[in-house]
Write a protein that holds these residues in place. Structure first.
Motif, PDB file in Angstrom:
ATOM      1  N   GLN A  82      -7.918   5.532   1.383  1.00 39.34           N
ATOM      2  CA  GLN A  82      -7.005   4.427   1.699  1.00 39.34           C
ATOM      3  C   GLN A  82      -6.248   4.594   3.013  1.00 39.34           C
ATOM      4  OE1 GLN A  82      -4.302   4.189  -1.617  1.00 39.34           O
ATOM      5  NE2 GLN A  82      -3.239   6.096  -1.105  1.00 39.34           N
ATOM      6  N   GLY A  83      -6.358   5.770   3.639  1.00 40.01           N
ATOM      7  CA  GLY A  83      -5.703   5.979   4.927  1.00 40.01           C
ATOM      8  C   GLY A  83      -4.353   6.654   4.841  1.00 40.01           C
ATOM      9  N   PHE A  84      -3.845   6.866   3.625  1.00 41.75           N
ATOM     10  CA  PHE A  84      -2.561   7.550   3.450  1.00 41.75           C
ATOM     11  C   PHE A  84      -2.495   8.148   2.055  1.00 41.75           C
ATOM     12  CE2 PHE A  84      -1.991   3.228   1.968  1.00 41.75           C
ATOM     13  CZ  PHE A  84      -1.184   3.347   0.841  1.00 41.75           C
ATOM     14  N   THR A  85      -1.592   9.126   1.899  1.00 39.38           N
ATOM     15  CA  THR A  85      -1.353   9.732   0.597  1.00 39.38           C
ATOM     16  C   THR A  85       0.143   9.994   0.462  1.00 39.38           C
ATOM     17  OG1 THR A  85      -1.902  11.596  -0.867  1.00 39.38           O
ATOM     18  CG2 THR A  85      -1.778  12.081   1.479  1.00 39.38           C
ATOM     19  N   ILE A  86       0.700   9.694  -0.700  1.00 35.90           N
ATOM     20  CA  ILE A  86       2.131   9.851  -0.945  1.00 35.90           C
ATOM     21  C   ILE A  86       2.358  10.968  -1.956  1.00 35.90           C
ATOM     22  CG2 ILE A  86       4.246   8.748  -1.770  1.00 35.90           C
ATOM     23  CD1 ILE A  86       3.030   6.046  -1.002  1.00 35.90           C
ATOM     24  N   ILE A  87       3.278  11.853  -1.646  1.00 32.86           N
ATOM     25  CA  ILE A  87       3.667  12.915  -2.572  1.00 32.86           C
ATOM     26  C   ILE A  87       5.130  12.671  -2.939  1.00 32.86           C
ATOM     27  CG2 ILE A  87       3.846  15.402  -2.961  1.00 32.86           C
ATOM     28  CD1 ILE A  87       1.861  15.789  -0.665  1.00 32.86           C
ATOM     29  N   ARG A  88       5.358  12.284  -4.170  1.00 29.74           N
ATOM     30  CA  ARG A  88       6.722  11.998  -4.614  1.00 29.74           C
ATOM     31  C   ARG A  88       7.476  13.301  -4.897  1.00 29.74           C
ATOM     32  NH1 ARG A  88       7.423   6.880  -2.934  1.00 29.74           N
ATOM     33  NH2 ARG A  88       5.774   5.506  -3.702  1.00 29.74           N
ATOM     34  N   GLU A  89       8.779  13.286  -4.597  1.00 29.92           N
ATOM     35  CA  GLU A  89       9.672  14.419  -4.858  1.00 29.92           C
ATOM     36  C   GLU A  89       9.115  15.713  -4.253  1.00 29.92           C
ATOM     37  OE1 GLU A  89      10.226  14.426  -9.097  1.00 29.92           O
ATOM     38  OE2 GLU A  89      11.566  12.698  -9.036  1.00 29.92           O
TER      39      GLU A  89
END
Length: 293
Positions: free
Chosen positions: A16-23
């Motif tokens: 998807q072009g990005f990755t999110i890592i919460r906390e």
């Protein structure tokens, strides 16, 4: 792909072009880095730090005009920040950060290079960035666009690490792997390059959240003067692809202060060594600027 290196984040960015890592950050880390950032922001807004991103100018070179109406602070590792820079040494070179970068670039820690570490903040008046890819000018032909998109997709890793609520980043998921549609091309070369594009999404981050993204995803940003924004913004490189990264990194003037830079962690010393080698390779070469505006 080396099987011994995790690839969760690599795969998410690939898709998807990005990755999110919460906390990603602990509450204690958020408080520490936010306090350090607020000190630097005040220092910059008071006119004591010339390396800022001035409202109204989107890409380097930025004027050294000491206006408090800025949307970014450049060079968090710069030696002239002295003790104010020390917390950022730790943040940039932390094991958990380098583990994520290693996953994304599919590289061992020894193959990672220091690049940039800056800060994105709210300006004093509203401001927006145009739709862009970081290393591809919008006017290029479809053929040129396709060629660059296929080159060294994992030469570097770019991130935003939020210390306050942040929904400024807007992206077109999946656009890092394809040329623009006719519709997207029209929107990104128009006189107004901040128009809505079908399929766009915001990337909302809470304090402590981290997003890594392919810097050639179609993206822009919208900055509200009313919402406090403190987001650490930087990148790392793969040492084997330094030539690919050179213009985008050295255009920020990092080579000028690198010889005086004394890292306070062993990881950062190793990262610095790789950037020193790249800077020497391009010493005296005018690489120009990746984008204009």
């Amino acid at each position: 792909m080396p099987s011994q290196i995790p690839h969760k984040y690599h795969d998410e960015i690939d898709e998807q072009g990005f990755t999110i890592i919460r906390e990603f950050l602990t509450p204690e880390e958020i408080n520490k880095y936010k306090a350090a950032a607020e000190t630097v922001i005040k220092y910059a807004r008071d006119g004591n730090w010339p390396y800022v991103r001035t409202r109204g100018k989107q890409f380097p070179p930025w004027p050294k005009n000491f206006s408090p109406d800025i949307w970014g602070v450049t060079g968090l590792l710069h030696p002239d920040l002295k003790e104010m820079a020390q917390p950022f040494h730790e943040c940039y070179s932390s094991e958990k950060m380098l583990n994520v970068v290693g996953d994304i670039l599919q590289a061992d820690k020894s193959e990672l290079s220091m690049e940039l570490f800056n800060m994105l903040i709210n300006p004093l008046t509203d401001f927006g960035l145009d739709w862009h890819r970081d290393t591809i000018k919008p006017e290029v032909t479809p053929e040129e666009e396709a060629e660059v998109l296929q080159e060294n997709s994992y030469a570097g890793a770019q991130f935003n690490l939020a210390l306050t609520e942040d929904d400024c980043l807007i992206v077109i998921p999946g656009s890092h792997k394809r040329i623009r549609t006719v519709y997207e091309r029209e929107k990104t070369i128009a006189e107004d390059r901040q128009q809505y594009i079908e399929g766009q999404i915001k990337v909302p981050l809470h304090p402590g959240d981290l997003v890594f993204y392919n810097n050639n995803i179609l993206h822009r940003a919208s900055y509200s003067s009313k919402n406090v924004r403190i987001t650490l913004h930087g990148s790392y490189g793969h040492v084997k692809h330094g030539k690919t990264r050179a213009k985008g990194i050295l255009q920020h003037g990092v080579a000028e202060w690198l010889p005086r830079f004394e890292p306070n962690t062993s990881n950062l010393r190793e990262l610095k060594e790789k950037l020193v080698n790249l800077a020497k390779e391009f010493e005296g070469v005018d690489l120009g600027y990746a984008l204009e505006g």
